[in-house]
Design an enzyme around this catalytic site. Structure first.
Site, PDB file in Angstrom:
ATOM      1  N   HIS A   1      10.378  20.683 -33.293  1.00 32.44           N
ATOM      2  CA  HIS A   1       9.516  19.813 -34.105  1.00 32.44           C
ATOM      3  C   HIS A   1       8.304  20.580 -34.639  1.00 32.44           C
ATOM      4  CE1 HIS A   1       6.496  16.832 -35.133  1.00 32.44           C
ATOM      5  NE2 HIS A   1       5.759  17.154 -34.088  1.00 32.44           N
ATOM      6  N   PHE A   2       7.541  21.190 -33.735  1.00 34.52           N
ATOM      7  CA  PHE A   2       6.223  21.630 -34.219  1.00 34.52           C
ATOM      8  C   PHE A   2       6.259  22.928 -35.008  1.00 34.52           C
ATOM      9  CE2 PHE A   2       5.624  23.142 -29.645  1.00 34.52           C
ATOM     10  CZ  PHE A   2       5.448  24.493 -29.918  1.00 34.52           C
ATOM     11  N   HIS A   3       7.384  23.649 -34.969  1.00 33.78           N
ATOM     12  CA  HIS A   3       7.426  24.809 -35.858  1.00 33.78           C
ATOM     13  C   HIS A   3       7.562  24.385 -37.325  1.00 33.78           C
ATOM     14  CE1 HIS A   3       7.527  27.233 -32.258  1.00 33.78           C
ATOM     15  NE2 HIS A   3       7.283  28.279 -33.032  1.00 33.78           N
TER      16      HIS A   3
ATOM     17  N   ARG B   1      12.292  23.109 -22.776  1.00 29.96           N
ATOM     18  CA  ARG B   1      11.400  24.025 -23.481  1.00 29.96           C
ATOM     19  C   ARG B   1      10.721  24.921 -22.456  1.00 29.96           C
ATOM     20  NH1 ARG B   1       5.882  20.665 -25.152  1.00 29.96           N
ATOM     21  NH2 ARG B   1       5.288  22.701 -25.928  1.00 29.96           N
ATOM     22  N   ARG B   2      10.067  25.964 -22.903  1.00 28.72           N
ATOM     23  CA  ARG B   2       9.285  26.848 -22.031  1.00 28.72           C
ATOM     24  C   ARG B   2      10.100  27.310 -20.826  1.00 28.72           C
ATOM     25  NH1 ARG B   2       3.500  23.599 -21.779  1.00 28.72           N
ATOM     26  NH2 ARG B   2       2.730  24.540 -23.662  1.00 28.72           N
TER      27      ARG B   2
ATOM     28  N   TYR C   1      -3.782  17.888 -36.592  1.00 30.86           N
ATOM     29  CA  TYR C   1      -4.246  17.498 -37.935  1.00 30.86           C
ATOM     30  C   TYR C   1      -5.322  18.436 -38.447  1.00 30.86           C
ATOM     31  CZ  TYR C   1      -1.360  13.481 -37.361  1.00 30.86           C
ATOM     32  OH  TYR C   1      -0.268  12.695 -37.163  1.00 30.86           O
TER      33      TYR C   1
ATOM     34  N   HIS D   1      -3.927  16.357 -29.675  1.00 34.79           N
ATOM     35  CA  HIS D   1      -3.254  15.790 -30.836  1.00 34.79           C
ATOM     36  C   HIS D   1      -4.038  16.034 -32.123  1.00 34.79           C
ATOM     37  CE1 HIS D   1      -0.694  13.961 -33.590  1.00 34.79           C
ATOM     38  NE2 HIS D   1      -1.779  13.428 -34.098  1.00 34.79           N
TER      39      HIS D   1
END
Ligand code: HAS
Ligand code: CU
Length: 561
Positions: free
Chosen positions: A381-383, A444-445, A234, A230
């Protein structure tokens, strides 16, 4: 007399850290170039178009492509770019020279680590995805290479903290300059965050892949992975924030609203980034619901500094827009320098992050996550944060920093502008398609475009959203070509800017500065805050980790590819 352009030797003479920073960034971009190639193959898969056969026999499978894509883009590119850019910004902001042999040692560690890890990745011997969860077992060279890259990041932690301590000694009683404060806090945060990966690699993955131990407990390995996994997000985001707070307001034509608020946000990240990893493990058995709940609450806490950032940056941009002559409620937005690719890359990255952040808060909600976990919602989300906010900001930084270091003009600024816009629009299409398909339960994946006849059509309800992914694939491919063209054309250009046209470092001034504020003095005690972070991490992790260590259930390695 004509203005003379500098020779390469002159360019580095006054600031030798320029060269090592450039080397870090270029190595990162090379990794990104290879990693990005697989992007269209991945997204077309989720448009039900299977392009992977075209890569045979060079690349064996969707999963090999996905591993290369994740490792090279998310882990290698980000870290290398950050090591270069933050080192340089801190050195110039505080006017302290880094320990140069140590900085070069970090670069060599990166290079050797990358070469070692790339070898099994390219030969399909470490197709373990970028989370390398056991019991999937890759070749030892992958784990050793990755470990060297982590060690290099820890050398960067040392470099930054050492520079900051030296500055403190030379300037007793003065508040740390803002950019130095932000870079040091970022590295200190990572110094604590990286411990999970170090323990996982040294005690489990490396000995296991070499055959010295028979098995690894998957749950323990996952927990150690997410200790780092996680906060690593950041670690990718904060360098973008360094630019949004420390440079962007000036680039946009204004000033930063509040310097102490920026410091407070970074302290929030220093303390709250790490003790939240279980929000990636809500679905894992063996971790009590109580601790998952605690991590949920702390995850909500770590969203606060981002909300503060949204406020401070928006207010600073409004001020810049008004200083540029923008009027009315929204006229200031139009008055921002939309012709400057470096600024536009960062603005569009920040806009994408509004949606990325909102999705993140959905994920963080213990109960809602069960709906979206392990679906395409997650890559959707993470893109937004990593592939748009951070990556576009890093391109935005490179657009002035590479000309600044090399004295070469940015090649084709209009192509750069088109590239960042297309990247942004492409990613928005993709994020929409992937989020919506996730809600329909598409995993996903998964190589869904190559499903057996029996299963064909089970995701037909997502057909409409797949169109968004197909459009995204086309837009992102064009954008990538444009962005890399600009980058390499700049790097390989023979033109040199006359000395008076070389871009300066756009350090922003603040309207409300740090001087005379007692709160700033308290915030400047970074070691104290780091200690607080350590204590918090121990409290929220130890009860679970101790249990997991005592009751290890080692699993033998598997090769499923
Ligand atoms: Fe996340 C999964 C929760 C932020 C990356 N995340 C992932 C994964 C990645 C990732 C890579 O709780 C997948 C890992 C895997 O492979 O399994 N994430 C959050 C939360 C936040 C968050 C609460 N994520 C990020 C950032 C990332 C990142 C940043 C990369 C850089 N995420 C999760 C959770 C999961 C997860 C769960 C696991 C889900 C699962 O089931 O597996 C927050 O920190 C977000 C806070 C952000 C905001 C937005 C602030 C907006 C700003 C922009 C303002 C705009 C301006 C522009 C000023 C509140 C600062 C103005 C412009 C003008 C023109 C005027
Ligand atoms: Cu997370």
């Amino acid at each position: 007399m004509a203005v003379r352009s500098a020779s390469p030797e002159d360019i580095y003479a006054t600031h030798p850290e320029k060269k090592v920073s450039l080397y870090f960034m270029v190595l990162g971009f090379i990794a990104l170039t290879i990693g990005v190639i697989f992007g269209p193959f991945q997204i077309f898969n989720y448009a039900n178009i299977d392009l992977y056969p075209a890569l045979q026999p060079l690349f064996k499978s969707y999963y090999q492509g996905l591993t290369l894509h994740g490792v090279l883009n998310a882990i290698v590119f980000t870290q290398f770019f950050i090591q270069g850019s933050l080192l340089y910004l801190q050195a110039r902001d505080s006017n302290v020279r880094p320990l140069m042999p140590v900085a070069w040692a970090a670069w060599w560690l990166d290079l050797i680590g990358l070469a070692l890890a790339a070898w099994p990745l390219l030969l399909n011997n470490a197709t373990v995805l970028y989370t390398f969860y056991p019991p999937l077992q890759g070749h030892w060279a992958f784990y050793v290479g990755a470990a060297l890259i982590i060690v290099s990041s820890l050398v960067s932690v040392f470099l930054s903290v050492e520079m900051w301590v030296r500055w403190k000694k030379q300037n007793p009683g003065k508040p740390t300059p803002l950019v130095t404060f932000m870079t040091t806090a970022t590295w200190m945060m990572w110094g604590l965050a990286a411990i999970g990966l170090v323990v996982e690699a040294v005690f489990f993955l490396i000995p296991w892949s070499l055959g010295w131990i028979k098995g690894v407990d998957p749950l323990l390995a996952r927990s150690l992975f997410w200790w780092s996994g996680h906060p690593i997000v950041y670690f990718w985001l904060l360098p973008a924030y360094v630019s949004w707070y420390g440079l962007l307001p000036r680039q946009a034509g204004g000033k930063l609203i509040s310097d102490p608020l920026a410091r407070m946000a970074f302290l929030g990240f220093l303390v709250f980034s790490t003790p939240v990893g279980f929000h990636h493990q809500f679905a894992d058995p063996g971790i009590s619901a109580f601790w998952k709940g605690v991590h949920t609450v702390l995850t909500m806490m770590v969203a606060v500094p981002s909300l503060m950032t949204a406020f401070t940056i928006a207010a600073s941009l409004e001020l810049a827009g008004r200083a540029n002559g923008g009027k009315g409620m929204l006229g200031w937005i139009k008055a921002l320098p939309w012709n400057n690719p470096s600024v536009v890359a960062q603005l569009l990255g920040a806009i994408a992050f509004i949606f990325g952040g909102a999705g993140g808060i959905v994920n963080a909600s213990f109960t809602l996550d069960y709906v979206v976990h392990n679906t395409t919602w997650i890559p959707g989300h993470f893109h937004l944060p990593v592939a748009t906010a951070s990556t576009l900001t890093f391109f935005g930084i490179a657009f002035w920093l590479i000309p600044h270091i090399t004295h070469k003009p940015l090649a084709a600024p209009r192509t750069a502008l088109a590239g960042v816009w297309l990247w942004f629009v492409g990613m928005m299409f993709m994020a929409f398609g992937m989020h919506m398909m996730g809600l329909q339960g598409v995993p996903r994946r998964a190589h869904i475009s190559a499903m057996s006849a029996v299963n064909d059509g089970i995701y037909a309800s997502s057909a409409f959203y797949m169109v968004f992914n197909a459009i995204a694939g086309v837009l992102l491919t064009i954008a990538a070509v444009q962005l890399f063209y600009v980058l390499y054309a700049t790097l390989f250009s023979r033109r040199r800017l006359p000395a008076d046209q070389v871009p300066e470092i756009p350090f922003a001034e603040a309207i409300s500065g740090p001087e005379g504020k007692n709160g700033v003095k308290v915030m400047d005690r970074l070691f104290f805050w780091w200690g607080a972070a350590v204590v918090l991490v121990l409290i929220v992790y130890m009860p679970t980790l101790v249990q997991l260590f005592i009751h290890m259930v080692p699993a033998p390695g598997m090769r499923l590819w």
